[in-house]
Design a protein around this motif. Structure first.
Motif, mmCIF file in Angstrom:
data_model
loop_
_atom_site.group_PDB
_atom_site.id
_atom_site.type_symbol
_atom_site.label_atom_id
_atom_site.label_comp_id
_atom_site.label_asym_id
_atom_site.label_seq_id
_atom_site.Cartn_x
_atom_site.Cartn_y
_atom_site.Cartn_z
ATOM 1 N N ILE A 97 0.854 -1.203 0.000
ATOM 2 C CA ILE A 97 0.000 0.000 0.000
ATOM 3 C C ILE A 97 0.886 1.248 0.000
ATOM 4 C CG2 ILE A 97 -1.786 1.266 1.255
ATOM 5 C CD1 ILE A 97 -2.755 -1.390 2.406
ATOM 6 N N ALA B 6 2.544 1.698 -3.394
ATOM 7 C CA ALA B 6 1.636 2.181 -4.438
ATOM 8 C C ALA B 6 1.358 3.671 -4.308
ATOM 9 C CB ALA B 6 0.317 1.410 -4.381
ATOM 10 N N GLY B 7 1.873 4.273 -3.256
ATOM 11 C CA GLY B 7 1.653 5.708 -3.060
ATOM 12 C C GLY B 7 0.217 6.022 -2.662
ATOM 13 N N ALA B 8 -0.446 5.057 -2.004
ATOM 14 C CA ALA B 8 -1.851 5.252 -1.667
ATOM 15 C C ALA B 8 -2.041 6.276 -0.562
ATOM 16 C CB ALA B 8 -2.472 3.921 -1.234
ATOM 17 N N TYR B 9 -1.094 6.319 0.367
ATOM 18 C CA TYR B 9 -1.216 7.278 1.457
ATOM 19 C C TYR B 9 -0.648 8.624 1.015
ATOM 20 C CZ TYR B 9 -1.491 2.919 4.235
ATOM 21 O OH TYR B 9 -1.809 1.687 4.730
ATOM 22 N N ASP C 55 0.784 13.699 3.847
ATOM 23 C CA ASP C 55 0.232 14.169 5.118
ATOM 24 C C ASP C 55 -0.256 13.016 5.985
ATOM 25 O OD1 ASP C 55 0.749 16.804 4.624
ATOM 26 O OD2 ASP C 55 -1.292 17.316 4.004
ATOM 27 N N PHE C 56 -0.910 12.048 5.331
ATOM 28 C CA PHE C 56 -1.406 10.899 6.075
ATOM 29 C C PHE C 56 -0.244 10.103 6.653
ATOM 30 C CE2 PHE C 56 -2.827 6.554 6.674
ATOM 31 C CZ PHE C 56 -4.074 6.701 7.254
ATOM 32 N N PHE D 164 1.205 11.795 9.636
ATOM 33 C CA PHE D 164 0.291 11.602 10.775
ATOM 34 C C PHE D 164 0.464 10.202 11.364
ATOM 35 C CE2 PHE D 164 -3.984 9.779 11.745
ATOM 36 C CZ PHE D 164 -4.244 10.468 12.918
ATOM 37 N N PHE D 165 0.486 9.215 10.492
ATOM 38 C CA PHE D 165 0.660 7.819 10.902
ATOM 39 C C PHE D 165 1.973 7.670 11.685
ATOM 40 C CE2 PHE D 165 0.017 3.266 8.934
ATOM 41 C CZ PHE D 165 0.151 2.706 10.190
ATOM 42 N N LEU E 7 -6.272 18.520 11.066
ATOM 43 C CA LEU E 7 -5.611 18.413 12.365
ATOM 44 C C LEU E 7 -5.237 19.811 12.838
ATOM 45 C CD1 LEU E 7 -3.242 15.365 11.697
ATOM 46 C CD2 LEU E 7 -5.563 15.365 12.635
ATOM 47 N N THR F 219 -2.792 20.099 8.785
ATOM 48 C CA THR F 219 -2.801 18.885 7.965
ATOM 49 C C THR F 219 -4.218 18.375 7.715
ATOM 50 O OG1 THR F 219 -0.695 18.281 8.944
ATOM 51 C CG2 THR F 219 -1.913 16.529 7.830
ATOM 52 N N ILE F 220 -4.476 18.024 6.460
ATOM 53 C CA ILE F 220 -5.775 17.442 6.098
ATOM 54 C C ILE F 220 -5.583 15.946 5.871
ATOM 55 C CG2 ILE F 220 -7.643 17.439 4.400
ATOM 56 C CD1 ILE F 220 -6.704 20.353 3.674
ATOM 57 N N ILE F 221 -6.304 15.132 6.610
ATOM 58 C CA ILE F 221 -6.209 13.691 6.349
ATOM 59 C C ILE F 221 -7.599 13.095 6.165
ATOM 60 C CG2 ILE F 221 -4.017 13.354 7.569
ATOM 61 C CD1 ILE F 221 -5.778 11.998 9.793
ATOM 62 N N ARG F 222 -7.618 11.915 5.536
ATOM 63 C CA ARG F 222 -8.864 11.176 5.352
ATOM 64 C C ARG F 222 -8.685 9.795 5.953
ATOM 65 N NH1 ARG F 222 -11.442 11.351 -0.192
ATOM 66 N NH2 ARG F 222 -12.668 13.223 0.128
ATOM 67 N N ALA G 4 -8.374 6.544 3.175
ATOM 68 C CA ALA G 4 -6.943 6.713 3.447
ATOM 69 C C ALA G 4 -6.127 6.245 2.247
ATOM 70 C CB ALA G 4 -6.526 5.940 4.700
ATOM 71 N N ASN G 5 -6.720 5.367 1.452
ATOM 72 C CA ASN G 5 -6.141 5.032 0.145
ATOM 73 C C ASN G 5 -6.641 6.084 -0.842
ATOM 74 O OD1 ASN G 5 -5.551 4.097 -2.411
ATOM 75 N ND2 ASN G 5 -6.464 2.061 -2.135
ATOM 76 N N LYS G 6 -5.739 6.926 -1.308
ATOM 77 C CA LYS G 6 -6.185 8.075 -2.114
ATOM 78 C C LYS G 6 -6.851 7.652 -3.414
ATOM 79 C CE LYS G 6 -1.952 9.112 -4.682
ATOM 80 N NZ LYS G 6 -0.630 9.712 -4.593
ATOM 81 N N TYR G 7 -6.655 6.405 -3.824
ATOM 82 C CA TYR G 7 -7.300 5.926 -5.041
ATOM 83 C C TYR G 7 -8.704 5.364 -4.764
ATOM 84 C CZ TYR G 7 -2.401 5.813 -6.554
ATOM 85 O OH TYR G 7 -1.109 6.130 -6.838
ATOM 86 N N PHE H 233 -7.994 5.003 12.177
ATOM 87 C CA PHE H 233 -7.799 6.331 12.752
ATOM 88 C C PHE H 233 -9.106 7.104 12.879
ATOM 89 C CE2 PHE H 233 -3.417 5.696 10.900
ATOM 90 C CZ PHE H 233 -2.783 5.555 12.128
#
Lengths: 511, 513
Positions: A461, A464-467, A470-471, A474-475, B173, B179-182, B187-190, B203
């Motif tokens: 994951i 694949a650059g999914a995060y 910023d996420f 945070f993680f 946040l 920071t903007i997170i989902r 959380a997988n941007k796709y 989260f």
């Protein structure tokens, strides 16, 4: 003395010498999971703590010597989740007690090392259930593993994933203090662990699907449901190999049988054909197999209600001649599916063996992932196309199933249970691992949500650059807060150290 | 220029001049919630951002000048949750769009400033529902507020609390980077936001019931359910004022009719008597009603008329067995009401509910004490409530009323929420006394093992004061808070989380009783 030897001594002092070992014989026993895709990994020591306090002591010592740790439940894992190269392997299966079954308030308290099989065997005779009955490997898989992997399983169409039934956990943080905290209502030290939300923010979430990266779960508080006494199994086969219909039927059944739908899953035509071909006893008449098989289980508290459910399912499934009732005896006279569903350990937990898992002696590259209902047809094209495109990269004799089973989950998503295999020989392993990651990247990029992430999937994951950056930051920040030395399950998600640059793992689009 | 003035200027240049104000007129308008138990609180600045990016800009500026922030939804709040003495008040109600209703995959995407009323009206017209319909104040309460308070509401007996239907959030946040997170599958941007678990640790949880301390939620991804086409409503009155029986019946209904019950609400006898007493003379029936015990209100649904009939029969059987209860009609006390057989679901029922049944007159001080308890402890909790009132009678403001609850609502798995509180006259000399007895009562409840949810300021502080959190838990809470909010700027009073090195133990109250 090396730092490992010193740590060993200190742990031995803390928990006694009976349940700690650094003998090769035991290291070998704990060196793999079900899946040999990964090289055998030998921990420096294996400990089997009996209490949260012992876990906490081990964590403190690991922090003192900066030795990494990996928690292990049943080890019924295909994704490199519960082994470690060097460091401390914490086998949690001695923490296997059912501490409370509260029938009055519909919850139970268990130690996380208890297996799904053991817990359900206790609950079902009393007329209760956890709703979702844990992973197909619940024969040995533990409650803790189910929560760490946010697993789906039997009953998931109605009750959701394992975290959906969780009311909180007791967890040892991997920090220097080995802090023990309780989440859910139990965050109030005066309260019973009877509900999840309220009291404080829902910190439970941090430990759901964390693949053992944020804490070591020692106790779980779970919802109980009264087990409805009426259950029925129904089976159909589609008259065309049409995945748009798989979506439409699932959507309709969800809509009209919502409350009663305990389970609904599809088995692709190819697999049914294989089962038919492999049947030792052949039926007299050659079976007519035209599309995916659909297995449905409905449940109700009253027999009259279940009759209506059966009627509705029948109506939806056979409308416009889309599907017809199917009996497994059409392909094998010895395969009898009872009409009435009953709890059998074997049915629930040996499920993986014949249907899903390719022979464990082989390298199994599992790719289970969730997708939205409506993307079913597209995925049914895109997924096999990947295999065709990369056919040269599969090992000789490798079998790839984009879906072995497709199961309905709430609200409107499917889990596509699939993977590919290869022979367990040296030269195939590396290639398989490469292709596996590539396939996972592909799935992540078409929007798949993987869940039992272990090492290979969690890393894919990230790759694949999914995060988003910023996420990921945070993680890492959260990870550092609970685990300042990055000692717990360090390889997962490529989270090795706070200043490690994860972008070096990114893999550009490969198609 | 003061730092507030400088921040004002910067925010104005970031989001434009139309939706930022520091005028007294507007500060006054935003200075309170529903409940006057708290003194009016005037923010320095009120901003009404329209996008997540604007929220992020505001957060960055607030961090630059170290100015505190409090997010506000509908302000339909009784616990000091959405006002701030000084600092920036973020009114999020301009972010009120429904972005997607995905009927195929049973989820929707909304901005967090949309009201429950607006969302549910739209969904119901299409045959879908969020299951739990949000707080009784959903007329103005927002989705974001429902999530931040981990609220129960109509439909909760079946569908759980608001966080149970949440598939993830988009959140800003409160850190210097804004920071903007989902979370969730997003959380997988796709990926679409179609499920909660998987992809990464959950989260989402951090922002459920956080009372706006961990982040500013800007979008929510919610489950959709098909709306049951058949709904019924039945009432039963117990023949004795016996809470052991209330528990037993609730337990039995969950067991035998589990899937059907949308909401199971119990009105204590005294509440029914009060309702009967306040009926206009012309609607009073000739015959004096026989009111002997708590009233069960059962709303249930099915997807087929035949199933509905079976459920109706099962409920009747359970409720009337051994002559424990009898069917009840509101017409027995009020001729103006409809018969249950003629009952039709309307949104009014959900969202004006607070007004008639729960909230004491809003000009009064209402010290709400809604809390969850395991169902089997109900008889004990009922006795404790009476005892507390007796023991502390002298500390209540004169004329204050304290009931066990206005309603009890059953929730999954086996817990119920006691919706209740104290009220007092809204006059200066009663404020302080009311606040004191309120905290004391909350601590009392915490110590008998209650789980409060809409925590706001008063309840979250009372939990800390009762010493409910273990020191290790409190340290963990502070550590997480610091991770997302290093300057402790977001909703700083709640949970007595004022700064990282702030010693909360000085707030612990060793009681009492």
């Amino acid at each position: 003395m090396s730092k490992v030897e010193e740590a060993y001594k200190e742990i031995e002092n803390a928990i006694g010498s009976d349940y700690i070992t650094d003998k090769d014989f035991m290291k070998a026993a704990y060196s793999r999971n079900v899946d040999p895709a990964f090289p055998d990994r030998w921990a420096d020591m294996i400990v089997k703590p009996e209490s949260a306090e012992e876990v906490s002591d081990i964590v403190k010592i690991a922090n003192k010597y900066k030795i990494h740790m990996v928690p292990r439940g049943g080890g019924a894992d295909l994704v490199g989740g519960s082994v470690t190269e060097g460091g401390i392997l914490l086998d949690l299966t001695r923490m296997n007690k059912i501490l409370e079954v509260n029938e009055d308030d519909y919850y139970c308290v268990v130690e996380c090392g208890v297996t799904w099989g053991a817990l359900l065997s206790e609950l079902i005779p009393r007329g209760y259930t956890t709703g979702v009955t844990g992973p197909g490997s619940g024969y040995s898989a533990t409650i803790g593993g189910g929560l760490s992997n946010s697993t789906a399983g039997g009953g998931s169409a109605k009750y959701g994933l394992v975290p959906d039934i969780c009311l909180g956990v007791e967890v040892v943080l991997p920090n220097l203090q080995g802090s023990i905290i309780r989440t859910g209502a139990a965050a109030n030290k005066y309260a019973a662990p009877f509900c999840r939300y309220g009291v404080a923010p829902d910190f439970t979430g941090l430990f759901m699907g964390d693949v053992g990266t944020l804490g070591i779960k020692t106790k779980a508080f779970l919802k109980l449901f009264p087990d409805p006494p009426f259950k029925k199994n129904l089976m159909y086969i589609l008259n065309k190999n049409d995945f748009q219909k798989v979506f439409e039927l699932s959507h309709e059944v969800r809509k009209w049988v919502n409350d009663g739908l305990l389970g609904m899953s599809f088995v692709p035509l190819l697999l049914i054909q294989m089962m038919a071909a492999q049947a030792k006893e052949k039926p007299a008449k050659r079976p007519r197999l035209k599309g995916p098989l659909c297995a449905i289980t409905v449940e109700a508290t009253d027999e009259r209600i279940i009759d209506v459910y059966v009627e509705k399912v029948n109506e939806i499934m056979t409308k416009d001649n889309v599907a017809r009732p199917f009996d497994l005896r059409e392909i094998n006279p010895t395969l009898e599916v009872p009409e009435k569903w009953t709890f059998k350990m074997k049915n629930l937990f040996n499920y993986f063996h014949p249907l899903i898992s390719v022979a464990p002696a082989k390298v199994t590259c599992t790719t289970c992932h969730k997708i939205p209902f409506s993307s079913m047809e597209e995925i049914s094209k895109v997924a096999p196309a990947f295999d065709i495109k990369h056919k040269d990269e599969f090992q000789p004799g490798s079998l790839s199933l984009w879906a072995g089973v497709i199961a309905v989950l709430p609200n409107g998503n499917f889990v596509v249970v699939g993977g590919f295999n290869a022979d367990n020989v040296e030269e195939q392993r590396e290639n398989s691992m490469r292709l596996w990651h590539k396939k996972l990247h592909h799935q992540v990029r078409y929007g798949g949500a993987h869940y039992w992430l272990g090492e290979s999937i969690s890393q894919s994951i990230v790759e694949a650059g999914a995060y988003t950056p910023d996420f990921m930051q945070f993680f890492k920040d959260i990870k550092r807060t609970v685990d300042p030395h990055f000692l717990l399950s360090p390889n997962k998600f490529h989270l090795h150290a706070y200043d490690d640059d994860y972008t070096k793992y990114l893999v550009k689009e490969e198609e | 220029m003061s730092k507030v003035q400088e921040a004002y200027k910067e925010i104005e240049s970031a989001i434009g001049a139309d939706y930022i104000t520091d005028k007294d007129f507007m500060k006054a308008a935003y200075s309170r919630n529903v409940d006057p138990a708290f003194p009016d609180r005037w923010a320095d600045i009120i901003v009404r951002p329209e996008t997540t990016e604007e929220v992020s800009e505001i957060v960055k500026i607030a961090n630059k000048y170290k100015i505190r922030m409090v997010p506000r939804g509908g302000g339909a709040d009784l616990v000091g949750g959405s006002v701030t003495e000084e600092g920036i008040l973020l009114d999020l109600t301009r972010m009120n769009k429904i972005i997607e209703i995905n009927e195929e995959d049973y989820y929707c995407v909304v901005e967090c400033g949309i009201t429950w009323g607006a969302l549910v009206s739209e969904l119901h017209s299409r045959g879908y529902t969020t299951g739990v319909l949000g707080p009784g104040s959903g007329f103005s309460a927002t989705i974001g507020g429902g999530l931040s308070n981990a609220t129960a509401g109509f439909g909760s007996t079946k569908f759980g609390l608001v966080p149970d239907i949440c598939l993830g959030v988009e959140v800003v946040l409160p850190n210097p980077e804004g920071t903007i997170i989902r979370t969730g599958s997003a959380a997988n941007k796709y990926a679409q936001p179609f499920c909660r678990y998987g992809v990464a640790p959950d989260f989402t949880g951090l922002f459920m019931g956080d009372v706006g301390t961990m982040g500013i939620k800007t979008k929510a991804f919610l489950r959709l359910f098909p709306l049951g086409p058949f709904q019924s409503h039945r009432f039963y009155m117990l023949k004795k004022n016996d809470y052991q029986k209330v528990y037993e019946l609730g337990h039995e209904l969950r067991k035998k009719v589990g899937d059907a019950i949308l909401d199971l609400v119990v009105y204590p006898l005294v509440v029914v008597q009060l309702a009967a007493g306040s009926v206009e003379q012309k609607f009073k029936p000739e015959k004096r009603p026989r009111l002997k015990g708590p009233l069960f209100s059962i709303r249930f649904e099915a997807f087929d008329q035949r199933i509905m009939d079976v459920y109706t029969e099962l409920i009747e059987e359970i409720m009337t067995k051994d002559d424990v209860a009898r069917p009840f009609e509101w017409q027995e006390v009020n001729l103006e009401t409809e018969l249950s057989k003629d009952w039709k679901f309307t949104l009014k029922y959900n969202f004006n509910f607070f007004h008639m049944a729960i909230s004491p007159a809003p000009p009064k001080i209402s010290c709400t004490t809604c809390h969850k308890i395991p169902i089997s402890t109900l008889p004990e909790v009922a006795a404790k409530n009476t005892e507390f009132f007796k023991n502390n009678n002298k500390d209540y403001p004169p004329g204050a009323v304290d009931l066990l609850g206005m309603i009890l609502m059953f929730l999954p798995n086996g817990n119920l929420v006691v919706v209740g509180g104290i009220h007092a006259d809204n006059i200066d000399e009663q404020h302080e006394a009311a606040m004191r007895i309120w905290h004391k009562k909350l601590r009392h409840q915490v110590k008998y093992g209650a789980a409060h949810y809409w925590l706001g300021e008063s309840i979250s502080q009372s939990i800390v004061e009762a010493g409910a959190y273990e020191p290790e838990f409190m340290q963990f809470f502070k550590d997480i808070k610091k991770t997302v909010d290093p300057n402790f700027l977001l909703s700083p009073n709640k949970f007595h989380l004022n700064s990282y090195d702030y010693d909360y133990t000085k707030h612990i109250v060793t009681e009492e009783e």
